[in-house]
Design a protein around this motif. Structure first.
Motif, mmCIF file in Angstrom:
data_model
loop_
_atom_site.group_PDB
_atom_site.id
_atom_site.type_symbol
_atom_site.label_atom_id
_atom_site.label_comp_id
_atom_site.label_asym_id
_atom_site.label_seq_id
_atom_site.Cartn_x
_atom_site.Cartn_y
_atom_site.Cartn_z
ATOM 1 N N GLY A 147 32.574 41.691 34.077
ATOM 2 C CA GLY A 147 33.165 41.228 35.320
ATOM 3 C C GLY A 147 32.190 41.245 36.476
ATOM 4 O O GLY A 147 32.246 40.376 37.363
ATOM 5 N N ASP A 148 31.274 42.207 36.467
ATOM 6 C CA ASP A 148 30.297 42.289 37.556
ATOM 7 C C ASP A 148 29.245 41.186 37.482
ATOM 8 O O ASP A 148 28.456 41.028 38.406
ATOM 9 C CB ASP A 148 29.632 43.666 37.579
ATOM 10 N N PHE A 149 29.237 40.409 36.386
ATOM 11 C CA PHE A 149 28.357 39.241 36.312
ATOM 12 C C PHE A 149 28.949 38.060 37.086
ATOM 13 O O PHE A 149 28.263 37.073 37.331
ATOM 14 C CB PHE A 149 28.130 38.819 34.862
ATOM 15 N N GLY A 150 30.245 38.113 37.411
ATOM 16 C CA GLY A 150 30.877 37.081 38.219
ATOM 17 C C GLY A 150 31.594 36.004 37.424
ATOM 18 O O GLY A 150 31.528 35.955 36.189
ATOM 19 N N VAL A 151 32.279 35.137 38.153
ATOM 20 C CA VAL A 151 33.085 34.083 37.541
ATOM 21 C C VAL A 151 32.224 33.123 36.728
ATOM 22 O O VAL A 151 32.624 32.664 35.642
ATOM 23 C CB VAL A 151 33.871 33.311 38.622
ATOM 24 N N ALA A 152 31.032 32.803 37.206
ATOM 25 C CA ALA A 152 30.166 31.855 36.497
ATOM 26 C C ALA A 152 29.833 32.361 35.093
ATOM 27 O O ALA A 152 29.798 31.570 34.135
ATOM 28 C CB ALA A 152 28.884 31.619 37.288
ATOM 29 N N ALA A 153 29.592 33.659 34.962
ATOM 30 C CA ALA A 153 29.307 34.226 33.644
ATOM 31 C C ALA A 153 30.526 34.111 32.746
ATOM 32 O O ALA A 153 30.410 33.812 31.536
ATOM 33 C CB ALA A 153 28.877 35.683 33.776
ATOM 34 N N PRO A 183 39.838 37.096 40.811
ATOM 35 C CA PRO A 183 38.965 35.913 40.774
ATOM 36 C C PRO A 183 38.878 35.238 39.408
ATOM 37 O O PRO A 183 38.455 34.077 39.326
ATOM 38 C CB PRO A 183 37.596 36.485 41.186
ATOM 39 N N PHE A 184 39.278 35.950 38.352
ATOM 40 C CA PHE A 184 39.175 35.387 37.005
ATOM 41 C C PHE A 184 40.483 34.758 36.530
ATOM 42 O O PHE A 184 40.614 34.406 35.354
ATOM 43 C CB PHE A 184 38.751 36.493 36.021
ATOM 44 N N GLY A 185 41.443 34.590 37.445
ATOM 45 C CA GLY A 185 42.754 34.085 37.052
ATOM 46 C C GLY A 185 42.716 32.717 36.399
ATOM 47 O O GLY A 185 43.289 32.497 35.321
ATOM 48 N N ALA A 217 47.498 38.181 37.321
ATOM 49 C CA ALA A 217 46.466 37.155 37.469
ATOM 50 C C ALA A 217 45.913 36.684 36.134
ATOM 51 O O ALA A 217 45.543 35.515 35.989
ATOM 52 C CB ALA A 217 45.329 37.676 38.352
ATOM 53 N N LEU A 218 45.832 37.599 35.152
ATOM 54 C CA LEU A 218 45.190 37.254 33.881
ATOM 55 C C LEU A 218 46.181 37.064 32.739
ATOM 56 O O LEU A 218 45.779 36.686 31.643
ATOM 57 C CB LEU A 218 44.176 38.354 33.499
ATOM 58 N N GLY A 219 47.457 37.320 32.974
ATOM 59 C CA GLY A 219 48.459 37.138 31.920
ATOM 60 C C GLY A 219 48.183 37.990 30.698
ATOM 61 O O GLY A 219 48.315 37.525 29.560
ATOM 62 N N ALA A 220 47.824 39.250 30.925
ATOM 63 C CA ALA A 220 47.375 40.122 29.836
ATOM 64 C C ALA A 220 48.408 40.254 28.720
ATOM 65 O O ALA A 220 49.584 40.521 28.975
ATOM 66 C CB ALA A 220 47.036 41.506 30.389
ATOM 67 N N ASP A 221 47.931 40.071 27.496
ATOM 68 C CA ASP A 221 48.749 40.343 26.313
ATOM 69 C C ASP A 221 48.637 41.807 25.906
ATOM 70 O O ASP A 221 49.510 42.319 25.182
ATOM 71 C CB ASP A 221 48.287 39.478 25.131
ATOM 72 N N ARG A 222 47.575 42.449 26.342
ATOM 73 C CA ARG A 222 47.347 43.870 26.058
ATOM 74 C C ARG A 222 46.307 44.348 27.067
ATOM 75 O O ARG A 222 45.472 43.561 27.512
ATOM 76 C CB ARG A 222 46.833 44.044 24.620
ATOM 77 N N ILE A 223 46.361 45.627 27.414
ATOM 78 C CA ILE A 223 45.442 46.182 28.404
ATOM 79 C C ILE A 223 44.452 47.111 27.717
ATOM 80 O O ILE A 223 44.854 48.035 26.991
ATOM 81 C CB ILE A 223 46.209 46.981 29.487
ATOM 82 N N GLY A 224 43.165 46.871 27.947
ATOM 83 C CA GLY A 224 42.140 47.775 27.447
ATOM 84 C C GLY A 224 42.036 48.994 28.339
ATOM 85 O O GLY A 224 41.710 48.878 29.520
#
Length: 352
Positions: A147-153, A183-185, A217-224
């Protein structure tokens, strides 16, 4: 008459069919493999003895963990390397009677280093197919990005998955430093539209807000991880009502200082609250554990055999194996528990 010795707790753990839903491929690399691949590719800044590598692997703090993890990533250069690692990791799971596993791998790190996605997938698939032919285990892949690499990654990672990912790719994940998830939604919406399960890390080092954002935002099916959820009663109620699974890794949480002691780990309270919790190893050699070791750790936290069997069943329910496989595994877990309880004798069914 010859007295018989009741089966031990270790016998029970060995016989118990298991599911691993949160384990990282690169974080599962053994020291000997790291050294061998460093030698193969003439990586000069890692020319150390095996004893030194093993000592270096011993967890010190999170920054040190990232250093070791990134070095493990860097020695993977060609499809043979990825095949070698896949074989090593999957065989280690099979030796623990793991029957189904969803394995994360750091695709964004490899793309960032200039390793083509088709090289990565070719090696992983070769290794998976080899070990699945040898053992009763099914592997599904979960590519992730930091995630710290950003949306482009994240976008580059998803594009690579959609262009080159085989049918064994099950989901999509964001890991790394636990930055804001909103931001990753759009990225995860697109991944879900292409049939990928949303399996983000959240609530490991941060609090309930990250878990809520992973849900909304991410519609998680499971949480890590998700251990930070316990700070918000409303979130706990939601997770219980929805039975949204949480993949918990106690030794990892202890090593990364997400919890200060095993006695303070929320796993027992999560189970008492009726949450759908699974047990996982995260980065086994880097944290000095494996999945069987996590079951031992859970027993040290006061969980009896019946609860450990329930954790195994939770793994089946929370994973995405085909229904027939799930039904068979749940039945086998029940049979294993009943056999060991019966052999242990009256009054011993709850003793680890």
């Amino acid at each position: 008459m010859t007295a018989t010795t009741p089966p031990s707790f270790e016998d029970f753990l060995a016989a118990l069919p298991k599911v691993e839903l949160h384990v990282h491929l690169e974080g599962s690399m053994q020291p000997a493999t790291l050294l061998a691949l460093a030698d193969k590719h003439r990586i000069s800044d890692l020319q150390r003895s095996l004893a030194e590598i093993r000592s270096w692997y011993e967890f010190r703090d999170f920054d040190h963990f990232l250093e070791v993890y990134r070095q493990a990533v860097d020695v993977l250069r060609d499809d043979d390397d990825f095949a070698l690692l896949a074989v090593e990791v999957i065989r280690a799971l099979a030796r623990q009677n793991v029957r189904y596993a969803e394995v994360n791998f750091s695709l964004s790190d490899h793309l960032k280093r200039g390793i083509p996605a088709d090289v990565v997938f070719a090696g992983l698939e070769r290794g998976r197919e080899q070990v699945e032919a040898e053992h009763d285990i099914t592997i599904r892949w979960v590519p992730d990005f930091a995630g710290d690499f950003g949306v482009a990654a994240g976008q580059a990672t998803l594009e690579a998955v959609l262009a080159h990912g085989p049918a064994s790719v099950l989901g999509f994940s964001v890991g790394g430093l636990e930055v804001e998830r909103e931001p990753f939604g759009d990225l995860f919406s697109r991944a879900r539209a292409h049939g990928l399960r949303s399996l983000p890390h959240a609530g490991e080092t941060e609090g309930p807000d990250r878990v809520w954002s992973a849900i909304h935002a991410l519609g998680a099916d499971r949480i890590g991880h998700g251990i930070g959820s316990m700070r918000d009663p409303a979130l706990v109620d939601y997770l219980r009502e929805q039975q949204l699974p949480l993949d918990v890794s106690p030794t990892s949480n202890l090593c990364t200082r997400s919890v200060s002691s095993l006695e303070e780990h929320p796993l027992p309270y999560m189970l008492d609250a009726g949450l759908l919790v699974t047990l996982n190893s995260d980065d086994p050699p880097m944290f000095g554990t494996d999945l069987t070791g996590e079951y031992r750790t859970a027993a040290r936290m006061g969980l009896d055999r019946a609860t450990l069997a329930q954790l195994a069943r939770n793994g089946v329910h929370a994973g995405f194996a085909v229904p027939a496989r799930k039904t068979a595994l749940v039945a086998e877990i029940g049979t294993t528990l009943a056999q060991h309880d019966a052999a242990a004798g009256p009054g011993n069914a709850d003793v680890p």
